[in-house]
Motif scaffolding. Structure first.
Motif, PDB file in Angstrom:
ATOM      1  N   VAL A 172       3.676   2.516   0.838  1.00  0.00           N
ATOM      2  CA  VAL A 172       4.248   1.081   0.013  1.00  0.00           C
ATOM      3  C   VAL A 172       4.154   1.771  -1.581  1.00  0.00           C
ATOM      4  O   VAL A 172       3.559   2.264  -2.035  1.00  0.00           O
ATOM      5  N   THR A 184       3.816   0.190  -4.372  1.00  0.00           N
ATOM      6  CA  THR A 184       2.909  -1.168  -5.194  1.00  0.00           C
ATOM      7  C   THR A 184       3.453  -1.829  -6.054  1.00  0.00           C
ATOM      8  O   THR A 184       3.097  -2.987  -6.506  1.00  0.00           O
ATOM      9  N   GLY A 241       4.639  -4.655   2.177  1.00  0.00           N
ATOM     10  CA  GLY A 241       3.259  -4.237   1.909  1.00  0.00           C
ATOM     11  C   GLY A 241       2.353  -4.841   2.882  1.00  0.00           C
ATOM     12  O   GLY A 241       2.787  -5.501   3.712  1.00  0.00           O
TER      13      GLY A 241
END
Length: 286
Positions: A191, A193, A199
Motif C-alpha cells: 500500500v 499510504t 488500502g
C-alpha cells in the motif's frame, strides 16, 4: 442598495438558471448544490427587491423584470470574460497529481482549458497532492481512490477507473488467470499510504488483507511489488503506463471501481478553477 451588494456569483447563478430554465441543470453547470443555488438566487432578489424568476412545479421562467435584468447581466459577464481573456495568457493554473495522470482525460482537459481561457496549466508531480493544495503550492489536485478529503476542501467527482492487480514476475499469482476482489485478503498487500488508490479501508472490517506492507510514495510501492513483498491494486491505466520488467498484471474481478476526482480550496483562483472544472467534466469518459 449599492452595486457592491451584488456579487459575480449572484449574476452567474441567475444567468445559468435563466438559460437552462432549471435549477437542477444550473446547479450541475455551476458545480454547487441546488439548495445553495436557491439561496444565492433568493439573496439576489432580496437585494434587488424584485422577483426575477417565476417558479412553478413544472418550469422556471424569468419574469418581465428578470428578462430585462438577464440582458444586462449577460453583458456584464461577457465583458468580464473578455477582460480576463485579454490577460489570460499571463495566468497559470497549477495542477497537482501523485502519479500517472489518467489518459486521455488529462490531455483533453488541458487542451480544452488552455484553448478556452488563454491561460496555461503547470503540471506538478508531488507525493501528496492534497498536502500541496493545503500548502498552496498547487491550485487544484487530482485525487484517486477511497481516501477522505479534509474538511474545508471541495471535491468534484469525475468518473471511475477499473482496478487491476499487479505482482512480481516471481509471484505465485502469475499462475492464475485472474484474482477475485474477495481473495485479495489472502495475499500480502503493498500500500502507498500517501496517495495510493487501494488500502485497508477499501474493505469492510473483518475482510481486509491480513498483511499490509506500507510504502510512502509511488516509487517505493513499485519497487516493493517488483521485489515480491506482496501484490498491489491499482487503476488499469497503470498496465499501459507503468513500465517495469519485473511486474506482471492480473485481471481483477468483482472489484469496486476507483473514483477519480478534483479537489480545490474555495476562494482561490475561482474563475480559472471554475473554467478548469468545466473542461474536466466535458472531458470525462462517456
Amino acid at each position: 442598495m449599492t452595486s457592491t451588494d451584488i456579487e459575480l456569483r449572484h449574476l452567474r447563478a441567475f444567468t445559468s438558471v435563466a438559460r437552462h430554465r432549471s435549477f437542477s441543470r444550473a446547479a450541475e453547470e455551476l458545480l454547487i448544490t441546488q439548495p445553495a443555488l436557491s439561496r444565492t438566487i433568493a439573496q439576489l432578489e432580496n437585494r434587488l427587491n424584485v422577483l426575477l424568476l417565476d417558479r412553478s412545479s413544472r418550469h422556471v421562467e424569468p419574469t418581465d423584470t428578470g428578462a430585462q435584468f438577464l440582458e444586462h447581466a449577460e453583458r456584464v459577464l461577457a465583458a468580464l470574460d473578455d477582460a480576463l481573456a485579454s490577460v489570460g495568457h499571463r495566468a497559470t493554473l497549477r495542477l497537482g497529481f501523485g502519479w500517472l495522470l489518467p489518459d486521455p482525460w488529462a490531455q483533453r482537459t488541458v487542451d480544452r482549458f488552455e484553448e478556452s481561457t488563454g491561460a496555461s496549466v503547470a503540471l506538478t508531480r508531488t507525493d501528496d497532492p492534497v498536502q500541496a493544495l493545503r500548502q498552496r503550492t498547487v491550485d487544484i489536485a487530482l485525487v484517486r481512490g477511497d481516501a477522505e478529503v479534509p474538511a474545508g476542501m471541495r471535491t468534484v467527482r469525475l468518473y471511475d477507473e477499473p482496478r487491476i492487480a499487479v505482482c512480481s514476475e516471481r509471484s505465485e499469482l502469475t499462475r492464475f488467470g485472474h484474482l477475485d476482489w474477495n481473495d485479495v485478503q489472502d495475499w500480502p498487500l503493498v500500500v502507498n499510504t500517501v496517495n495510493g488508490t487501494t488500502g485497508p479501508g477499501s474493505w469492510p472490517a473483518g475482510r481486509r488483507p491480513a498483511e499490509i506492507v506500507e510504502t510512502a510514495n509511488y516509487d517505493e510501492w513499485l519497487e516493493t511489488v517488483a521485489a515480491n513483498r506482496g501484490i498491489g491494486i491499482v487503476p488499469e491505466v497503470a498496465q499501459r503506463r507503468a513500465q517495469h520488467p519485473a511486474l506482471r498484471f492480473v485481471p481483477l474481478t468483482n472489484a469496486p471501481p476507483s473514483p477519480v476526482g478534483l479537489v480545490h480550496l474555495p476562494g482561490t483562483q475561482r474563475t480559472l478553477i471554475r473554467r478548469f472544472l468545466d473542461a474536466a467534466l466535458q472531458s470525462t469518459p462517456a
